[in-house]
Design an enzyme around this catalytic site. Sequence first.
Site, PDB file in Angstrom:
ATOM      1  N   ARG A  48       0.824  -1.216   0.000  1.00  0.00           N
ATOM      2  CA  ARG A  48       0.000   0.000   0.000  1.00  0.00           C
ATOM      3  C   ARG A  48       0.856   1.263   0.000  1.00  0.00           C
ATOM      4  O   ARG A  48       0.440   2.292  -0.531  1.00  0.00           O
ATOM      5  CB  ARG A  48      -0.882   0.028   1.244  1.00  0.00           C
ATOM      6  N   LYS A 143       1.701 -19.980   5.432  1.00  0.00           N
ATOM      7  CA  LYS A 143       0.924 -20.299   6.610  1.00  0.00           C
ATOM      8  C   LYS A 143       0.693 -19.018   7.424  1.00  0.00           C
ATOM      9  O   LYS A 143       1.457 -18.080   7.244  1.00  0.00           O
ATOM     10  CB  LYS A 143       1.634 -21.349   7.451  1.00  0.00           C
ATOM     11  N   HIS A 173       7.894 -23.511   4.946  1.00  0.00           N
ATOM     12  CA  HIS A 173       9.296 -23.252   4.591  1.00  0.00           C
ATOM     13  C   HIS A 173      10.230 -24.368   5.077  1.00  0.00           C
ATOM     14  O   HIS A 173      11.346 -24.495   4.585  1.00  0.00           O
ATOM     15  CB  HIS A 173       9.757 -21.865   5.047  1.00  0.00           C
ATOM     16  N   ASP A 230       1.146 -22.766  15.623  1.00  0.00           N
ATOM     17  CA  ASP A 230       2.216 -22.044  14.931  1.00  0.00           C
ATOM     18  C   ASP A 230       3.297 -23.001  14.409  1.00  0.00           C
ATOM     19  O   ASP A 230       3.858 -22.773  13.338  1.00  0.00           O
ATOM     20  CB  ASP A 230       2.850 -21.020  15.889  1.00  0.00           C
ATOM     21  N   HIS A 235       5.074 -27.293  10.484  1.00  0.00           N
ATOM     22  CA  HIS A 235       6.463 -27.750  10.360  1.00  0.00           C
ATOM     23  C   HIS A 235       6.683 -29.137  10.978  1.00  0.00           C
ATOM     24  O   HIS A 235       7.290 -30.017  10.371  1.00  0.00           O
ATOM     25  CB  HIS A 235       7.418 -26.760  11.021  1.00  0.00           C
TER      26      HIS A 235
END
Length: 487
Positions: A48, A143, A173, A230, A235
């Site tokens: 933005r 994610k 990742h 998380d 992962h």
Amino acid sequence: MAEAPRADLLVLFGGTGDLARRMLLPSLYFLDADGFLPDGFRIVATARAEMTREAFVEMVQADLKARAEGVDEAVWKRFCARLDYVAADATTVEGLAALKPHMAGAARPMFYLAISPSLYARVCAALAAAGFAVDASRIVLEKPIGRDLESSRAINAAVGAVFDEDRIFRIDHYLGKETVQNLIALRFANTLFEPLWNNLTIDHVQITVAETEGVGERWPYYDEYGALRDMLQNHMLQLLCLVAMEPPSDMEPDSVRNEKVKVLRSLRHFTRADAQNASIRGQYTEGVVGGRAAPAYAKERGQPSDTETFAALRVDIDNWRWAGVPFFLRTGKRLPERRTSIVIQFKPVPHSIFDGQASEDLIANRLVIDLQPDEDIELLLMNKAPGITQGGMRLQSLPLSLSLLRAYEGPGARRRIAYERLLLDVISGNSTLFVRRDEVEAAWRWVDGVADAWREAGMAPKPYAAGSWGPAGAFALIERAARAWYD
Ligand code: BG6
């Protein structure tokens, strides 16, 4: 695998954000340095904020110069010529209009959403309405894809309404990390391990993702998610899948992902009793990490919180290969060291022929796969200690080590950013290392079960001092299964 046509343009939404600046743009630069970016490939960053192209390019160059690798002038010249910037509001068709002239001539654009997942649905709808989501386009998502099964389904449905599944690249990742891919090579490019890779020979598996960093200023995001959502949902379950999956028939995206989904579907549902006996939630209080005082999570958060910054649990996989082999998963912030490792603990020999040494005195073989901070693979083997003794022989356990750092060191060798591999794969249209929709949803289904069990059992996070290995319950849960963490 048939080669897909390579993308010719990357539109990077969130182009001035932390992920773009620390990971994505440097990864693209390194890919360019190694000759991996297609001729004519362009990068249009957008956010933005009003900014000129010159200011953006200067910012990228300064970020690159601040890195240890330094900047090669010739590479930078080539890379810089690919860069462009345009301020745009990606959530509306009108906002996206500013992007149109910058996309001119691109036949196969890829859109990378390095923005809040709460905007994914709106941005995809706007991309469709603006006519940008052409058949040959690809979309990359980070994610968290949702906070539970229901919200992940909503995001997947909104993205899926615009892009076909084979054009959606959901990034975890960890799958871009060298050693994680090496796990696939280790298992399926050697004959040695596969016949032993089951409940006849393996006693248990430990997966640890320990971080020294705290949550700090990320709490507005983290407080909603906690360690379970998380780290574990994505992962750690990905690592578990790669350890536990059956050999895929080839490396085609669906061959590998089908096998991972089967593992996720075999995870035993967590009950309220499991929550109490086989899991623990923790939250760090103040302490000392790496010789430095660290504040409590509640202090960073500004008020008491029910979010876990540590989770450990025992996971059982109900299938033929793994029945009876517990997988112990553990992750936390503000632990004593940064370490990601997978330990495959083999069973002890059935009978000892060595005088005075019972079979349990012989240290059972252990395969230790370190992902971070150093990449290393070690196989602990028993062997005879050198020298002579009065009768019998003295045995000792020594590691056979495949240090990837040493194996690949040399001029020009450097540790790649996980995103380099992943970005290159999106450019080439190879989705093997990306998470398929049913995979994300299967992971959420199981994680929702854990969260429900925790809630039903009324499990509040137990305090642990920053710099410790988590609450005492983390040791108790593995000791109940007559095993111990390898710290
Ligand atoms: C991210 C999590 O996905 O992974 C962070 O949101 C975590 O909380 C990070 O710190 C860990 O990644 P890595 O590559 O540093 O192990």
